[in-house]
Design an enzyme around this catalytic site. Sequence first.
Site, PDB file in Angstrom:
ATOM      1  N   LYS A  91       0.880  -1.186   0.000  1.00  0.00           N
ATOM      2  CA  LYS A  91       0.000   0.000   0.000  1.00  0.00           C
ATOM      3  C   LYS A  91       0.907   1.222   0.000  1.00  0.00           C
ATOM      4  CE  LYS A  91      -2.181   3.035   1.882  1.00  0.00           C
ATOM      5  NZ  LYS A  91      -1.931   4.421   1.461  1.00  0.00           N
ATOM      6  N   GLU A 140       8.350   0.924  11.531  1.00  0.00           N
ATOM      7  CA  GLU A 140       9.450   1.889  11.371  1.00  0.00           C
ATOM      8  C   GLU A 140       8.812   3.266  11.442  1.00  0.00           C
ATOM      9  OE1 GLU A 140      12.505   1.271  11.327  1.00  0.00           O
ATOM     10  OE2 GLU A 140      12.723  -0.808  10.690  1.00  0.00           O
ATOM     11  N   CYS A 154      13.158  10.182   8.109  1.00  0.00           N
ATOM     12  CA  CYS A 154      12.934   9.737   9.489  1.00  0.00           C
ATOM     13  C   CYS A 154      14.195   9.905  10.321  1.00  0.00           C
ATOM     14  CB  CYS A 154      12.482   8.281   9.484  1.00  0.00           C
ATOM     15  SG  CYS A 154      13.605   7.202   8.598  1.00  0.00           S
ATOM     16  N   GLU A 205       8.434  15.597  16.050  1.00  0.00           N
ATOM     17  CA  GLU A 205       9.014  15.441  14.711  1.00  0.00           C
ATOM     18  C   GLU A 205       8.383  16.450  13.739  1.00  0.00           C
ATOM     19  OE1 GLU A 205       7.921  12.017  12.253  1.00  0.00           O
ATOM     20  OE2 GLU A 205      10.054  11.684  11.905  1.00  0.00           O
TER      21      GLU A 205
HETATM   22  P1  NAD Z   1       1.786   8.419   7.538  1.00  0.00           P
HETATM   23  O1  NAD Z   1       1.795   7.705   8.832  1.00  0.00           O
HETATM   24  O2  NAD Z   1       0.862   9.548   7.352  1.00  0.00           O
HETATM   25  O3  NAD Z   1       1.469   7.401   6.344  1.00  0.00           O
HETATM   26  C1  NAD Z   1       2.225   6.240   6.136  1.00  0.00           C
HETATM   27  C2  NAD Z   1       1.388   5.243   5.377  1.00  0.00           C
HETATM   28  O4  NAD Z   1       0.295   4.832   6.199  1.00  0.00           O
HETATM   29  C3  NAD Z   1       0.767   5.794   4.095  1.00  0.00           C
HETATM   30  O5  NAD Z   1       0.801   4.798   3.094  1.00  0.00           O
HETATM   31  C4  NAD Z   1      -0.664   6.074   4.514  1.00  0.00           C
HETATM   32  O6  NAD Z   1      -1.595   6.024   3.459  1.00  0.00           O
HETATM   33  C5  NAD Z   1      -0.903   4.915   5.472  1.00  0.00           C
HETATM   34  N1  NAD Z   1      -2.012   5.153   6.397  1.00  0.00           N
HETATM   35  C6  NAD Z   1      -2.483   6.344   6.853  1.00  0.00           C
HETATM   36  N2  NAD Z   1      -3.531   6.129   7.679  1.00  0.00           N
HETATM   37  C7  NAD Z   1      -3.710   4.795   7.746  1.00  0.00           C
HETATM   38  C8  NAD Z   1      -4.634   3.957   8.428  1.00  0.00           C
HETATM   39  N3  NAD Z   1      -5.596   4.464   9.209  1.00  0.00           N
HETATM   40  N4  NAD Z   1      -4.521   2.630   8.277  1.00  0.00           N
HETATM   41  C9  NAD Z   1      -3.556   2.084   7.500  1.00  0.00           C
HETATM   42  N5  NAD Z   1      -2.673   2.835   6.808  1.00  0.00           N
HETATM   43  C10 NAD Z   1      -2.738   4.162   6.946  1.00  0.00           C
HETATM   44  O7  NAD Z   1       3.297   8.839   7.273  1.00  0.00           O
HETATM   45  P2  NAD Z   1       3.871   9.742   6.085  1.00  0.00           P
HETATM   46  O8  NAD Z   1       3.478  11.152   6.344  1.00  0.00           O
HETATM   47  O9  NAD Z   1       3.524   9.113   4.779  1.00  0.00           O
HETATM   48  O10 NAD Z   1       5.439   9.553   6.293  1.00  0.00           O
HETATM   49  C11 NAD Z   1       6.195  10.318   7.158  1.00  0.00           C
HETATM   50  C12 NAD Z   1       6.465   9.549   8.442  1.00  0.00           C
HETATM   51  O11 NAD Z   1       7.127   8.324   8.149  1.00  0.00           O
HETATM   52  C13 NAD Z   1       7.389  10.290   9.376  1.00  0.00           C
HETATM   53  O12 NAD Z   1       6.902  10.215  10.686  1.00  0.00           O
HETATM   54  C14 NAD Z   1       8.702   9.535   9.251  1.00  0.00           C
HETATM   55  O13 NAD Z   1       9.544   9.644  10.356  1.00  0.00           O
HETATM   56  C15 NAD Z   1       8.227   8.148   9.024  1.00  0.00           C
HETATM   57  N6  NAD Z   1       9.272   7.345   8.375  1.00  0.00           N
HETATM   58  C16 NAD Z   1       9.921   6.400   9.116  1.00  0.00           C
HETATM   59  C17 NAD Z   1      10.957   5.659   8.540  1.00  0.00           C
HETATM   60  C18 NAD Z   1      11.688   4.608   9.325  1.00  0.00           C
HETATM   61  O14 NAD Z   1      12.298   3.746   8.711  1.00  0.00           O
HETATM   62  N7  NAD Z   1      11.672   4.634  10.642  1.00  0.00           N
HETATM   63  C19 NAD Z   1      11.303   5.880   7.212  1.00  0.00           C
HETATM   64  C20 NAD Z   1      10.620   6.860   6.503  1.00  0.00           C
HETATM   65  C21 NAD Z   1       9.590   7.587   7.093  1.00  0.00           C
END
Ligand code: NAD
Length: 498
Positions: A181, A256, A290, A391
């Site tokens: 997804k 993650e 991240c 963050e």
């Molecule tokens: P997000 O949590 O908004 O979305 C991540 C994913 O989750 C997307 O595909 C989104 O559509 C999906 N999603 C959203 N709501 C959902 C739900 N209710 N049920 C299931 N899936 C759902 O994050 P973002 O804004 O896309 O990404 C940024 C975040 O990702 C930051 O917090 C960053 O630190 C983190 N990140 C972490 C790592 C790591 O390896 N630790 C790497 C990259 C990004």
Amino acid sequence: MSANPQLVKYRMWIGGEWVDAASGAHFSSDDPFLGKPWASIPKGGAEDADRAVRAAHRALVTGPWPKMTASQRGALLRRLGDLIAPESKRLAEVEVRDNGKLYAEMSAQTAYMAQWYYYFGGLADKIEGAVIPSDKSDTFNYTRHEPVGVVVAIVPWNSPLLLTAWKLAPALAAGCTVVIKPSEFTSASILEFAKLIEQAGFPPGVVNIVTGFGADVGMPLVEHPLTGKVAFTGSERTGALVYQQAAKGLKRVTMELGGKSPNIVFDDAEIDNAVKGVISGIFAATGQTCIAGSRLLVQRSVHDQFVEKLVAFARTAKMGNPMHADTQVGPVTNPPQYRKILDYMAIAKGEGAKAVLGGDKATRPECGEGWFVEPTIFTGVSNRMRIAQEEVFGPVLSVIPFDDEDEAVAIGNDVVYGLAAGVWTQSMRRAFRMAEQLQAGTIWVNTYRAVSYLSPFGGYKRSGIGRESGQEMIREYLQTKSVWISLASEVPNPFIMR
Ligand code: NAD
């Protein structure tokens, strides 16, 4: 809603077929540099999620995939790795179009991601069970490592293909099937990548891609009774929701999540190197990573000198079109993130922090109509301020002074996150002490942002659960079965446990 004919139209990939959403609905994906839509993406829902998980489950238990040897699976993964090289630049272009990150960075990433497919392709047939020395006479006991089942891989927008590779390669090596997804902001590159998966010859349903919004399609994937594991990368807030929902079905998870990583500069550091390391930690990828080193902890004795050099260097950063080779800071990927960064800048000022660089949206002519913010450095930050604890996910650095090593450790660890930390010092003894005391999944000494397919990556505390990359993490996609075989000619007394 029907698709705008001016946009590049994509379809999802389910059960080896290119399909529209069951509802026929689409949504548009924006080009962050132009601030305009460029692609039309199927708006999947619960029905599509169900179709994809069922296709993945069918492929898990029937057809050629479960009959393949681990060596054959490995060969397929390596073939996929081979297909990446000639396509990596094109994939990077699509990624830049969708998330606005620098082409220089994305093209390096898309080329490098082949290593995950090679590495886990090689590892696939090296997962060995054990013969257990049995304490029961006339029995033979051994273990097998079997796939955990259908894996739902949910990925964010900042590095869509690389972060997909971190999940997809080990999951396939382990024999799982996968439903990906992508983020609603960056679906296109993963859909383009599906063409390579198809070309590599993976059987239908082994990999599926369902696009759409988190609540509409992500949650139904997590909740689906045939989903065995959820591998999630994203924000802490969504991660907690997904974790909660997965727990209801007792599903396995890896998470993650976010970070608020300290980049710690001691007075014995090579200052010019440390300046570069701090810049790369926070301004590379427009801070949308991240592992961003978003808290600069600098020893008080060199604080003023360091900040002066840092500001002078950061001031030269060239903003503009992310496709241009000389651009150093690109746009923010999407409007909600853009507003979030500006809100945090206002919060920091309200808390009394001083913007010694930037502190606002960028209105430079080379930024056009895109969503740009100025690279920003706040001094006068205390670790209790929100700007130091939460963050931002943007090019916003908080500078916090410290007096000695103990205080650096105390401030460094005083956040809910624990994804990464940087240490700048010429003392080897100090480097080892700091590496031991900092609570983070990755510690960099005199470098920042190094990651590899060979090395485990993941978070302490609220930055995550489990690890990605490296040998040990393939276990996250396997479950162990213990097999007992009796060699006795007679079954003993049935009322006594053996
Ligand atoms: P997000 O949590 O908004 O979305 C991540 C994913 O989750 C997307 O595909 C989104 O559509 C999906 N999603 C959203 N709501 C959902 C739900 N209710 N049920 C299931 N899936 C759902 O994050 P973002 O804004 O896309 O990404 C940024 C975040 O990702 C930051 O917090 C960053 O630190 C983190 N990140 C972490 C790592 C790591 O390896 N630790 C790497 C990259 C990004």
